[in-house]
Write an enzyme that holds these catalytic residues in place. Sequence first.
Site, short mmCIF file in Angstrom:
data_model
loop_
_atom_site.label_atom_id
_atom_site.label_comp_id
_atom_site.label_asym_id
_atom_site.label_seq_id
_atom_site.Cartn_x
_atom_site.Cartn_y
_atom_site.Cartn_z
CD GLU A 48 -89.77 71.13 -5.72
OE1 GLU A 48 -89.13 70.10 -5.45
OE2 GLU A 48 -89.57 71.81 -6.74
CD GLN A 53 -86.61 59.19 -1.93
OE1 GLN A 53 -86.03 58.41 -2.66
NE2 GLN A 53 -86.05 59.73 -0.87
CE1 TYR A 93 -88.62 55.73 -0.56
CE2 TYR A 93 -89.78 55.96 -2.64
CZ TYR A 93 -88.68 55.53 -1.91
OH TYR A 93 -87.67 54.89 -2.55
CE1 TYR A 131 -84.35 71.07 -5.04
CE2 TYR A 131 -86.15 69.73 -4.16
CZ TYR A 131 -85.60 70.48 -5.19
OH TYR A 131 -86.29 70.65 -6.34
CG ASP A 149 -82.25 69.24 -8.35
OD1 ASP A 149 -81.23 69.72 -8.90
OD2 ASP A 149 -83.29 69.00 -8.97
CB CYS A 211 -75.41 72.55 -23.37
SG CYS A 211 -75.21 73.29 -21.74
CB THR A 304 -72.80 40.24 -2.89
OG1 THR A 304 -73.16 39.12 -3.64
CG2 THR A 304 -73.46 41.48 -3.46
S1 SF4 Z 1 -71.74 71.57 -22.03
FE1 SF4 Z 1 -72.39 69.47 -21.74
S2 SF4 Z 1 -71.44 68.84 -19.81
FE2 SF4 Z 1 -71.34 71.06 -19.89
S3 SF4 Z 1 -73.16 71.74 -18.79
FE3 SF4 Z 1 -73.70 71.65 -20.95
S4 SF4 Z 1 -74.56 69.61 -21.28
FE4 SF4 Z 1 -73.49 69.60 -19.31
#
Ligand code: SF4
Length: 356
Positions: A48, A53, A93, A131, A149, A211, A304
Site C-alpha cells: 500500500e 502515486q 516520492y 485510506y 480510493d 460488470c 494559460t
Molecule cells: S455498470 Fe458500468 S458504470 Fe456501473 S458500476 Fe458497472 S462498469 Fe461502472
Amino acid sequence: MLEISSASVKASRARTRALLAWYDREGRDLPWRVKQGRADPYRVWLSEIMLQQTTVEAVKPYFAKFLALFPDVNALAAAEDQVVLTAWAGLGYYARARNLIACARIVSRDFGGNFPDTEAGLRALPGIGAYTAAAIAAIAFGERAIVIDGNIERVITRLEAIDTPLPKVKGEIRDVLEGLVPADRPGDFAQGLMDLGATICTPKSPSCLLCPLAVTCIAKARGQMTDFPVKPPKKGKKVLRSLAFVALDGKNRLLLSTRPAKGLLAGMAEVPNSHWAAQAGGLEAQPLSAEWRRLNQPVIHIFTHIELSMEIAVTRIAGPIPPPDGMRWVEVAKLNAEPLPTLFRKVIEVGLRALN
Ligand code: SF4
C-alpha cells in the site's frame, strides 16, 4: 416505509454478494494478495505504501526486491537507511521511503514487530493516512473499515449516480459503503471494488457488459456512466486588467514599444499599456500627453493561467513628434513586419477602427 428500507437492505446485500462472487472469480492475482483469507500485514502495508502515486506494474518488481532484502518488518527496521533508500531508488516520492523506515522501526521497537490491528492504531504510524489505515485494517485484520480510493469513488458514484463534486462527495460514498461492506469479508470487498474500478469500471470507457453490478447501476441505466464522479470546478483563472494606448500621429504612424526581455510575451512588440493588475488604472500611464478617448470595448485574451481584459484608449495627434523614450513610431502599413502577438493585434485593430 419498513418495506422500502428492507427492500433497500436486500438490494445492498445482492450487490455485495455479486461483487464478492465476481472478485472470487475475476479478482487480480497480486503478489501481496491472499484471496479469501487474511494477508500478511507487512506485505499489505509495504504494497500500500509503494502503491501510493505508483502503478501496480511499477510496484511489482520493487515489492519482490524488498521482500528478498527485508523479509519482515524487523529486518526492514534493522536495515541501514542508505540500504533501504537505495532499494527504493527509482520508485519516486522519497518521503514515502523515509516514512517506511520510520514506521518499520516503531512497529519493531514499540509493538514487538506486530502492526497495530485497528484502523485507529495504524493511522497513528508515520506515512499511514486515512485510506492506507482503512485498507490495511480491512485486508490484513478483517476490520469492517470503510476503504475509499479513486477506483472505489468512481464505482460508487456511478452506481448511485451521485453528482456531488469531489472531494465533498466522500461523505455520501461512505454512507453508501456503510450499507454494502460485509462484516465477514471487508478486505475482499474493498479489493473487489478496487479491482472493478481498475479493470471494468474504468474512467473513460467502462465495460458495463462485464460488470457484476450493472443491473443495479443508476448511471448505466441513464447512459451517464462517464458523468461520474463529478470533478471539482476548475479553479478560475486570475483576472488581470490593463489599459492600452493606441496613438496615431499625423503621418498615420502608430506608437509601439517592446515588452521586457523576461515574462509573458517577452521581447514582443506592443502598444504602450499600463501594468497588468486587478484594476486597469487610468490615464496616468499614458505614454504621451494628449486627448485620449477611452473606448467601451475591452479586448479579452486568455493565457494559460491568466485572463487579461485590456481596455483601450485612443488618440490622434496632429504632427509628427519624437517618440517617448524606448518607443517608436511605425507606419500602419508596416505593422505586419512587427512581432506583434495576437493580443496586441486585436487591440490595435479595435483602436484603429475607432480612430477611422
Ligand atoms: S455498470 Fe458500468 S458504470 Fe456501473 S458500476 Fe458497472 S462498469 Fe461502472
